[in-house]
Write a protein that holds these residues in place. Sequence first.
Motif: not given
Length: 122
Positions: A77-82
């Motif tokens: 349930n996670t979104v990332y921004l690298q």
Amino acid sequence: QAQLEESGGGLVQAGGSLRLSCVASGGTFSSYAMGWFRQAPGKEREFVATTNRSGGSTYYADSVKGRFTISRDNAKNTVYLQMNSLKPEDTAVYYCAATGWARWLKGEYDYWGQGTQVTVSS
């Protein structure tokens, strides 16, 4: 109704990297398209990146293309921004947002997190 919580912001030198995370609860995460936005002091909130429900399609603002990468893990349930090669002009509060498919196609978002501060020093 989704609740979103961002983390991972901080202070970094120009050229450095950070990874932001946004955990969602209270909804079916895989049914939402997700986006990242940012707001710098004295400026309007602006679009940064977005991904569809599966993560198979991603779109970026020209200002971050080639430096930032959005991804998601539906099992977590996670979104990332690298964020790589950070610049002082990337300094802003970063927000994640969620929306349904139809509204995503119009660039409209229903749910927003509280934001996490990213500061890039020169």
